[in-house]
Write a protein that holds these residues in place. Structure first.
Motif, PDB file in Angstrom:
ATOM      1  N   LYS A 253       0.827  -1.197   0.000  1.00  0.00           N
ATOM      2  CA  LYS A 253       0.000   0.000   0.000  1.00  0.00           C
ATOM      3  C   LYS A 253       0.868   1.255   0.000  1.00  0.00           C
ATOM      4  N   GLU A 254       0.302   2.331  -0.491  1.00  0.00           N
ATOM      5  CA  GLU A 254       1.024   3.600  -0.513  1.00  0.00           C
ATOM      6  C   GLU A 254       1.487   3.958   0.894  1.00  0.00           C
ATOM      7  N   ILE A 255       2.681   4.488   1.005  1.00  0.00           N
ATOM      8  CA  ILE A 255       3.240   4.846   2.304  1.00  0.00           C
ATOM      9  C   ILE A 255       2.455   6.002   2.901  1.00  0.00           C
ATOM     10  N   GLN A 256       2.135   5.879   4.195  1.00  0.00           N
ATOM     11  CA  GLN A 256       1.381   6.898   4.922  1.00  0.00           C
ATOM     12  C   GLN A 256       2.245   8.132   5.116  1.00  0.00           C
ATOM     13  N   ASP A 257       1.639   9.308   5.011  1.00  0.00           N
ATOM     14  CA  ASP A 257       2.360  10.550   5.261  1.00  0.00           C
ATOM     15  C   ASP A 257       2.736  10.645   6.734  1.00  0.00           C
ATOM     16  N   PRO A 258       3.939  11.101   7.042  1.00  0.00           N
ATOM     17  CA  PRO A 258       4.309  11.296   8.439  1.00  0.00           C
ATOM     18  C   PRO A 258       3.531  12.464   9.035  1.00  0.00           C
ATOM     19  N   LYS A 259       3.439  12.486  10.340  1.00  0.00           N
ATOM     20  CA  LYS A 259       2.730  13.572  11.007  1.00  0.00           C
ATOM     21  C   LYS A 259       3.451  13.892  12.302  1.00  0.00           C
ATOM     22  N   ILE A 260       3.664  15.155  12.554  1.00  0.00           N
ATOM     23  CA  ILE A 260       4.235  15.631  13.810  1.00  0.00           C
ATOM     24  C   ILE A 260       3.114  16.340  14.558  1.00  0.00           C
ATOM     25  N   VAL A 261       2.911  15.976  15.818  1.00  0.00           N
ATOM     26  CA  VAL A 261       1.860  16.587  16.631  1.00  0.00           C
ATOM     27  C   VAL A 261       2.522  17.199  17.853  1.00  0.00           C
ATOM     28  N   ARG A 262       2.416  18.498  17.977  1.00  0.00           N
ATOM     29  CA  ARG A 262       2.994  19.216  19.115  1.00  0.00           C
ATOM     30  C   ARG A 262       2.124  19.026  20.359  1.00  0.00           C
ATOM     31  N   ALA A 263       2.709  19.312  21.515  1.00  0.00           N
ATOM     32  CA  ALA A 263       2.030  19.101  22.794  1.00  0.00           C
ATOM     33  C   ALA A 263       0.678  19.801  22.868  1.00  0.00           C
ATOM     34  N   ASP A 264       0.579  20.997  22.295  1.00  0.00           N
ATOM     35  CA  ASP A 264      -0.665  21.761  22.392  1.00  0.00           C
ATOM     36  C   ASP A 264      -1.597  21.543  21.199  1.00  0.00           C
ATOM     37  N   GLU A 265      -1.305  20.585  20.336  1.00  0.00           N
ATOM     38  CA  GLU A 265      -2.111  20.352  19.143  1.00  0.00           C
ATOM     39  C   GLU A 265      -3.024  19.141  19.307  1.00  0.00           C
ATOM     40  N   GLY A 266      -4.042  19.101  18.479  1.00  0.00           N
ATOM     41  CA  GLY A 266      -4.992  18.000  18.461  1.00  0.00           C
ATOM     42  C   GLY A 266      -6.401  18.492  18.715  1.00  0.00           C
ATOM     43  N   LEU A 267      -7.356  17.693  18.294  1.00  0.00           N
ATOM     44  CA  LEU A 267      -8.764  18.020  18.500  1.00  0.00           C
ATOM     45  C   LEU A 267      -9.157  17.687  19.930  1.00  0.00           C
ATOM     46  N   ARG A 268      -9.661  18.687  20.659  1.00  0.00           N
ATOM     47  CA  ARG A 268     -10.089  18.479  22.048  1.00  0.00           C
ATOM     48  C   ARG A 268     -11.575  18.151  22.086  1.00  0.00           C
ATOM     49  N   VAL A 269     -11.904  17.088  22.834  1.00  0.00           N
ATOM     50  CA  VAL A 269     -13.284  16.629  22.931  1.00  0.00           C
ATOM     51  C   VAL A 269     -13.578  16.278  24.388  1.00  0.00           C
ATOM     52  N   ASN A 270     -14.720  16.765  24.882  1.00  0.00           N
ATOM     53  CA  ASN A 270     -15.196  16.379  26.210  1.00  0.00           C
ATOM     54  C   ASN A 270     -16.168  15.227  26.006  1.00  0.00           C
ATOM     55  N   VAL A 271     -15.755  14.024  26.386  1.00  0.00           N
ATOM     56  CA  VAL A 271     -16.574  12.831  26.190  1.00  0.00           C
ATOM     57  C   VAL A 271     -17.192  12.455  27.534  1.00  0.00           C
ATOM     58  N   LEU A 272     -18.350  13.036  27.820  1.00  0.00           N
ATOM     59  CA  LEU A 272     -19.070  12.760  29.063  1.00  0.00           C
ATOM     60  C   LEU A 272     -18.189  12.992  30.292  1.00  0.00           C
ATOM     61  N   GLY A 273     -17.372  14.032  30.240  1.00  0.00           N
ATOM     62  CA  GLY A 273     -16.492  14.373  31.354  1.00  0.00           C
ATOM     63  C   GLY A 273     -15.066  13.886  31.172  1.00  0.00           C
ATOM     64  N   ASP A 274     -14.822  13.000  30.250  1.00  0.00           N
ATOM     65  CA  ASP A 274     -13.470  12.516  29.951  1.00  0.00           C
ATOM     66  C   ASP A 274     -12.853  13.501  28.958  1.00  0.00           C
ATOM     67  N   GLN A 275     -11.849  14.263  29.414  1.00  0.00           N
ATOM     68  CA  GLN A 275     -11.224  15.301  28.585  1.00  0.00           C
ATOM     69  C   GLN A 275     -10.173  14.667  27.675  1.00  0.00           C
TER      70      GLN A 275
END
Length: 179
Positions: free
Chosen positions: A32-54
């Motif tokens: 399969k085609e090689i997946q693109d690399p990804k760098i995620v910084r400490a303050d990055e990402g989608l934040r979701v409150n899942v019934l109180g689970d942050q």
């Protein structure tokens, strides 16, 4: 020389082996085609409150070609998820800070920074933040997909959760709660 020819003739040439039947039978170029690399910084990402689970989604199925989901959770003492079973994914919980009481099957342990627990699919498990400070945990799920359920749960209206609705959403993703 292409890679397949190289592997056929070079890997064990010093031992007198000219070809390796397992490698020779695979067409290396059909992967399969090689997946693109990804760098995620400490303050990055989608934040979701899942019934109180942050949660903060660090890697999703979209990022990993469906292989895994990686979520950072930071929760105060008392936050918990009741006993439940997954039929689709295995989970790994790694504690970075604080304390997390985890039950997997019939075993209950307290995880501290650096500890982890493996919760295989089809085995009941639960967790609760204990102690007197927030717990930071990395949740890894294999394969991915659970983040879609978490997003849907995070979109429920604020206030006490409608357990019937929560159960319906989780059920569509192969997760059931243990009474």
């Amino acid at each position: 020389m292409n890679r397949t020819d190289f592997l056929k003739t070079s890997i064990y040439a010093g031992a007198g082996i000219v070809s390796i039947p397992v490698l020779a039978s695979k067409n290396v170029t059909e992967t399969k085609e090689i997946q693109d690399p990804k760098i995620v910084r400490a303050d990055e990402g989608l934040r979701v409150n899942v019934l109180g689970d942050q949660q903060t989604f660090k890697l999703t199925g979209e990022d990993t070609d469906g292989r895994l989901t990686l979520i950072e959770e930071v929760n105060p003492p008392g936050t918990m998820i009741p006993p439940h079973v997954h039929t689709n994914e295995d989970e790994v919980f790694k504690v970075l800070e604080g304390e997390l009481e985890v039950t997997v099957g019939s075993k209950t342990v307290i995880l501290k920074a650096g500890d982890l627990a493996f919760a295989p699919k089809n085995i009941p498990h639960s967790w609760k933040v204990i102690g007197d400070k927030d717990c930071k945990t990395i949740l890894s799920a294999f394969p991915s997909g659970i983040e879609l359920m978490f997003q849907e749960l995070g979109e429920l209206p604020p206030g006490p959760p409608n357990f019937e609705k929560v159960t319906e959403i989780c059920g569509r993703f192969g997760i059931s709660f243990i009474q």
